[in-house]
Structure formats: structure tokens, C-alpha cells
Design an enzyme around this catalytic site. Structure first.
Site, PDB file in Angstrom:
ATOM      1  N   SER A 116       0.871  -1.171   0.000  1.00 53.77           N
ATOM      2  CA  SER A 116       0.000   0.000   0.000  1.00 53.77           C
ATOM      3  C   SER A 116       0.907   1.219   0.000  1.00 53.77           C
ATOM      4  CB  SER A 116      -0.918  -0.038   1.224  1.00 53.77           C
ATOM      5  OG  SER A 116      -1.880   0.996   1.161  1.00 53.77           O
ATOM      6  N   TYR A 171      -3.142  -2.246  10.189  1.00 57.09           N
ATOM      7  CA  TYR A 171      -3.104  -2.421   8.734  1.00 57.09           C
ATOM      8  C   TYR A 171      -1.838  -1.805   8.151  1.00 57.09           C
ATOM      9  CZ  TYR A 171      -4.300  -2.078   3.789  1.00 57.09           C
ATOM     10  OH  TYR A 171      -4.280  -2.170   2.412  1.00 57.09           O
TER      11      TYR A 171
END
Length: 309
Positions: A143, A168
């Protein structure tokens, strides 16, 4: 902005084999379909094989596997090695995002366990097949990142309070650091590794988020529609991981928008430290590596000093 098919245009992957985790949904599905159209044989390990078969049809072979269960990961790797000599591409796209506090295995935080540790163990299990390929590539779908990103060494598994976004972010940074160190270990064996950000994609990955949360984050407007220009299609999101798998040249690089970014100065030390910690937690390793002898990620003085091993 490129699409998956544009990145693979003119590339013939006949006689190549790929394993794509998460390859039956969102960006992973777009990756699987593009590889299939380019001629590759694709195997998709899936926690929900019935859903995977329904989504994939004849595009790929589906085999059951749960990244949160290392025995399941071992079973998949053993089965793969029994049926296939080599593996050309391992693309780790499966992930969970911002889920409620969940523990798996021996109490591991679920996002770190599924997004990173399961893929670490899978790579170790498939290592013999990767080294038998003429030029294997491992691509960790990550990400975004920033220079301030660090692993929470004081509390990796959030035993003292849980924050779903911090968990995350840590797991996705782990994907980047994993690929960085894997390339250092694998280059001599013909295995190169990269991480790749697909950008903002509206997929089932956001299933744990409410409309209100996504609106507050600016992803959606007050009308519930996506913010203009923010989200890419899954096919556009698949472009950078596939570019990393077929065209990137700077091993270990973090890739965005079909280009390689310069590594951060602390990546070597952080990546080696994470590798040793992951090996210790999972009990898995590759032949060119050894399992750390310490129980705590903060106890390995040689890693803190940045010594290469």
C-alpha cells in the site's frame, strides 16, 4: 494510467506458472485474468475455494488455503511442489484491512498474521520451486508508505490496545520490508523480489469499513459516490504489480505507478530485523537463511547494529 493488459502487451507467458494469493477478488482477480490472457498457468490458493471457483471459472486452478493457518499454508506448498517443478511468479495480493480486533494462530494480530506472516511462510514453502525457475519473481502487493513508517517493535501484535489502521499500516509496511530483504537473499539464486502499491481501488477489501468512515476519510462524497479521480479500476490497480513481475529491474524496490522508488535509508536494518522476527515466529526459513535465536524482536543486537547475515 496503465492497465494490466497494457503492461503485459506483447509479453508471452506461455509455459510460465504463477501463484496469486487473493487472486479471485479485486486487484488479485485482475492480476489473475491478465496473467491468464498472457498465457500463464495460474494457481489461486483461496480460503473460500467455492467463491474463488465461481469468480474464476476456467481462468485459474483453485486450491484451498488459509493464510491465517500455517499448517494450511504448508499443505498448499507441499501440494504445489509435488505437482510442479518450478514457479515463475509468486504474487501475494491477499489481504485484510482495518478489521475488528482478531487473533489467529498463537494469538497473533490478524492483519500482521494474514497479510505478512502467512505470505512469509508461503514463500519459504515454495522456495525450491522458485529457485528452479529461470528467473522467478516475487511481488508483494503493498500500500502507500511514508518515511515515518516503522514496525511497532514494542508491541507488534497490539497486546496493549488495538488500532485497526495502525495494524493495517504495519502489515503493509511489512510487505515492503519482506520483499526488500527477500531480494537480498534470493538474488544469488535467481529469485528477485519487489513490492508494489496498486493505489486506491474500491474492492471487497473495504468490507470492514462503514460508509461514514469512508466519507470522513474523503474517499466518498456526501452522496456516497467515490471522490472524483481518487479510485482506480482493479485493472489499473493490477498494472504496477504486473509491471514489477515482468519489467522492474531494481530488485527489492517498492514500486508505484509502474516505476521504482528509491529505498529509505533504514530499510536494510528494518527489513533484516523483520525477517528474523518472522522466521522466529513461524519457524520457517529458506535455505540461504537461518532462524533467529532470540524470542523478542528487540533482543537481537546484531540486527540493531545493522549487520548483514
Amino acid at each position: 494510467m496503465y492497465t494490466a493488459d497494457e503492461v503485459l502487451h506483447g509479453i508471452d507467458l506461455t509455459d510460465h506458472t504463477a501463484v496469486v494469493t487473493g487472486g479471485y477478488s479485486g486487484v488479485g482477480l485482475a492480476i489473475t485474468r491478465a496473467l491468464n490472457r498472457a498465457g500463464a498457468q495460474v494457481i489461486v490458493p483461496a480460503r473460500r475455494p467455492d467463491v474463488a471457483r465461481r469468480n474464476l471459472g476456467a481462468t485459474a486452478e483453485t486450491v484451498e488455503m488459509d493464510l491465517g493457518d500455517l499448517s494450511s499454508v504448508d499443505d498448499f506448498a507441499t501440494s504445489y511442489l509435488r505437482r510442479h517443478r518450478a514457479l515463475d511468479f509468486l504474487i501475494t495480493s491477499a489481504a485484510i484491512m482495518a478489521c475488528p480486533k482478531t487473533r489467529v494462530g498463537p494469538g497473533w494480530e490478524a492483519q500482521f498474521a494474514v497479510n505478512h506472516l502467512g505470505h512469509f511462510a508461503l514463500t519459504c514453502g515454495l522456495w525450491p520451486a522458485l529457485t528452479r525457475a529461470s528467473a522467478a519473481r516475487v511481488v508483494a502487493v503493498a500500500s502507500g508508505r511514508s518515511p515515518e513508517d516503522r514496525i511497532r517493535w514494542h508491541d507488534v501484535h497490539f497486546t496493549d490496545g488495538y488500532h485497526k489502521w495502525a495494524a493495517y499500516g504495519q502489515s503493509k509496511l511489512a510487505n515492503i520490508l519482506f520483499a526488500h530483504h527477500l531480494d537480498r537473499l534470493g538474488a544469488a539464486h535467481g529469485v528477485r523480489a519487489f513490492s508494489a502499491s496498486p493505489g486506491y481501488i474500491r474492492t471487497p477489501l473495504q468490507r470492514h469499513l462503514t460508509i461514514a468512515e469512508m466519507t470522513e476519510a474523503g474517499w466518498l462524497g456526501t452522496d456516497g459516490e467515490p471522490a472524483p479521480g481518487l479510485f482506480r479500476t482493479p485493472e489499473q490497480g493490477a498494472a504496477t504489480p504486473l509491471w514489477a513481475a515482468t519489467a522492474a529491474t531494481q530488485g527489492g524496490a517498492y514500486c508505484t505507478d509502474c516505476r521504482e522508488s528509491e529505498p529509505y535509508p533504514h530499510d536494510d536494518v528494518e527489513a533484516e530485523r523483520l525477517w528474523r522476527y518472522s522466521a522466529k515466529l513461524t519457524g520457517r526459513a529458506i535455505p540461504s537463511d537461518s532462524i533467529a535465536s532470540t524470542d523478542s524482536p528487540a533482543d537481537d543486537d546484531s540486527v540493531r547494529r545493522g549487520r548483514s547475515g
